[in-house]
Design a protein around this motif. Sequence first.
Motif, PDB file in Angstrom:
ATOM      1  N   GLU A  19      48.838  80.511 -57.525  1.00  0.00           N
ATOM      2  CA  GLU A  19      48.088  79.553 -56.705  1.00  0.00           C
ATOM      3  C   GLU A  19      47.506  78.417 -57.532  1.00  0.00           C
ATOM      4  O   GLU A  19      47.283  77.322 -57.015  1.00  0.00           O
ATOM      5  N   CYS A  20      47.210  78.642 -58.811  1.00  0.00           N
ATOM      6  CA  CYS A  20      46.631  77.591 -59.644  1.00  0.00           C
ATOM      7  C   CYS A  20      47.628  76.474 -59.929  1.00  0.00           C
ATOM      8  O   CYS A  20      47.231  75.383 -60.333  1.00  0.00           O
ATOM      9  N   GLU A  21      48.935  76.729 -59.742  1.00  0.00           N
ATOM     10  CA  GLU A  21      49.929  75.688 -59.949  1.00  0.00           C
ATOM     11  C   GLU A  21      50.058  74.780 -58.734  1.00  0.00           C
ATOM     12  O   GLU A  21      50.784  73.798 -58.775  1.00  0.00           O
ATOM     13  N   ARG A  22      49.376  75.130 -57.655  1.00  0.00           N
ATOM     14  CA  ARG A  22      49.326  74.239 -56.494  1.00  0.00           C
ATOM     15  C   ARG A  22      48.331  73.126 -56.795  1.00  0.00           C
ATOM     16  O   ARG A  22      47.211  73.373 -57.215  1.00  0.00           O
ATOM     17  N   TYR A  23      48.733  71.890 -56.575  1.00  0.00           N
ATOM     18  CA  TYR A  23      47.905  70.755 -56.987  1.00  0.00           C
ATOM     19  C   TYR A  23      46.539  70.787 -56.295  1.00  0.00           C
ATOM     20  O   TYR A  23      46.438  70.941 -55.083  1.00  0.00           O
ATOM     21  N   GLY A  24      45.476  70.626 -57.092  1.00  0.00           N
ATOM     22  CA  GLY A  24      44.127  70.552 -56.558  1.00  0.00           C
ATOM     23  C   GLY A  24      43.681  71.812 -55.854  1.00  0.00           C
ATOM     24  O   GLY A  24      42.915  71.746 -54.886  1.00  0.00           O
ATOM     25  N   ALA A  25      44.117  72.982 -56.330  1.00  0.00           N
ATOM     26  CA  ALA A  25      43.820  74.234 -55.636  1.00  0.00           C
ATOM     27  C   ALA A  25      42.321  74.481 -55.494  1.00  0.00           C
ATOM     28  O   ALA A  25      41.878  75.082 -54.517  1.00  0.00           O
ATOM     29  N   CYS A  26      41.535  74.013 -56.440  1.00  0.00           N
ATOM     30  CA  CYS A  26      40.090  74.270 -56.411  1.00  0.00           C
ATOM     31  C   CYS A  26      39.270  73.010 -56.143  1.00  0.00           C
ATOM     32  O   CYS A  26      38.044  73.026 -56.260  1.00  0.00           O
ATOM     33  N   GLY A  27      39.924  71.915 -55.814  1.00  0.00           N
ATOM     34  CA  GLY A  27      39.182  70.688 -55.576  1.00  0.00           C
ATOM     35  C   GLY A  27      38.745  70.040 -56.881  1.00  0.00           C
ATOM     36  O   GLY A  27      39.170  70.412 -57.971  1.00  0.00           O
ATOM     37  N   SER A  28      37.844  69.069 -56.784  1.00  0.00           N
ATOM     38  CA  SER A  28      37.415  68.312 -57.953  1.00  0.00           C
ATOM     39  C   SER A  28      36.276  69.016 -58.676  1.00  0.00           C
ATOM     40  O   SER A  28      35.520  69.797 -58.089  1.00  0.00           O
ATOM     41  N   ASN A  29      36.156  68.740 -59.982  1.00  0.00           N
ATOM     42  CA  ASN A  29      35.069  69.250 -60.838  1.00  0.00           C
ATOM     43  C   ASN A  29      35.011  70.776 -60.844  1.00  0.00           C
ATOM     44  O   ASN A  29      33.937  71.370 -60.961  1.00  0.00           O
ATOM     45  N   ALA A  30      36.156  71.432 -60.674  1.00  0.00           N
ATOM     46  CA  ALA A  30      36.232  72.882 -60.679  1.00  0.00           C
ATOM     47  C   ALA A  30      37.370  73.326 -61.584  1.00  0.00           C
ATOM     48  O   ALA A  30      38.284  72.559 -61.896  1.00  0.00           O
TER      49      ALA A  30
END
Length: 562
Positions: A19-30
């Motif tokens: 899932e971390c290879e999905r772009y922007g998985a955690c949003g900004s500043n994360a």
Amino acid sequence: MVKKSTQEWETVWVQPSNECERYGACGSNAICTVVQDGKAKCTCMKDEWNAGNRSQGCVRNPPLDCQVNKTGDGFLSIPNVKWPDFSYWVSGVTDEYGCMNTCRQNCSCGAYVYMTQLTGCLHWGNELMDVYQFQAGGYALNLKLPASELAGSHIAVWKIAAIASAVVLFVLLACLFLWWKRGRNIKVHRSWRRSRRSSTRSQQSAGMLDISHSIPFDDETEDGKNHELKVLSLDRIKAATGSFSESNKLGEGGFGPVYMGTLPGGEEVAVKRLCKNSGQGHEEFKNEVILIAKLQHRNLVRLLACCIQGEEKILVYEYMPNKSLDAFIFNPEKRGLLDWRTRFDIIEGIARGLLYLHRDSRLRIVHRDLKASNILLDTDMNPKISDFGMARIFGGDENQFNTNRVVGTFGYMSPEYAMEGIFSVKSDVYSFGVLILEIITGKRAVSFHGQQESLNIAGYAWQQWNEDKGEDMIDPLIKPSCSIRQVLRCIHIALLCVQDHAQERPDVPAVILMLSSDSSSLPMPRAPTLMLRGRALESSKSSENERSHSIGTVSMTQLHGR
């Protein structure tokens, strides 16, 4: 691929793998880290930044001290990460202290990296997007924080800065002492101060990636006459284009419409007005402005001015009366206006422009979106590469880059970039090979989907060439004016450019040498074995203007010779 025994589809490769290879998985500043079963764990870069729903990103809390006191911010090193997207390179910086200090003094800078052999000095804005932390490997990122958030262990950064300042001060005092010994202390000291001020202003003007110095993005600015690049007001742009009159509209680009305009002195220009929902944000806009302003070559489009006022982001280019290459080679009524000599000159011109980007300019640049609609034609049909919004700078000995955000147009994208997010100068070479085939055939790269066994123009070209039917590919409109031998050689060169594996493709200097010589022998190209097909290719066919694709689930087909 299809199993011969059952004729059913079998999945052999899936991307992304977690899932971390999905772009922007955690949003900004994360920060995204992988936990059990490839699941993503999102954590704010600082616990105090928690905004509740971490999948939507985190918010700085407290804000940076820069707005009040530019010396009040420091830096926290975060190891083993994939750097955020949308960095910008800062010119004129020769050491880490300079990189750190310019970031500290720039209120818009939220992080920096300095690597002598790879990137030089890179800055990021306050919204850090797509940070992925590995168990090992990756790079360190220096996160900008207010002094109140810095732990005691990070006081060392300030010590380094203090030591560096002391060393610089010592060197300056030593210089002053030597001049004083020569009897010129007061007079030379004043001259030295004047020259230092002048040098500083010159460096600020030259360091165009520091936007606050070189391109004054100020709503009150009229023309920015003291800078290398003019900054026009929105009123001026409206006056030049008749308030973006539909009658002045030249076309629709990937990020918004393009209008013809006339400046007060009578100069005709092309005005690119970025749509608010175009997908090109402030960072991409700065990227395009900065890159084109620094690049000067007869086969690259020339940027004359820009405008940023409120939500408007506008670029002003030299006007290309013949619009873009695709308006000719894919138009049945205009295709005949380009004879073989003109088409060959266009191929050579594009190659020279790429050579400048890859090797001869001060910056080493990969375009990442080379296609027919991004090749503009001047009055004499000379080609000019345009649209640098997705280009990336390579520094030092850096040869390739890996990203989770795949941008560009399917059909022109190399296999390693489309499927793995890896791009290099050889990615542009692949796109150039596709362009050569389009120029020769007069057909779009994706128009071969579903025809016979071909999945794209590269597969179709190899089949025809391998069966000694290369002549059948040539646009009938240029056959009377062309040397069949020369055209077949160009097809051969194009097939070398679209090899599946990047290391098997020639670089641009080798391509130019091949194009300029009719006698040198060429290596044999391999048959294409990996092709994109399915929804990804269909989306390209239906919407060529789509510019940004996250890496999704893609099927892979293997072709076996009969």
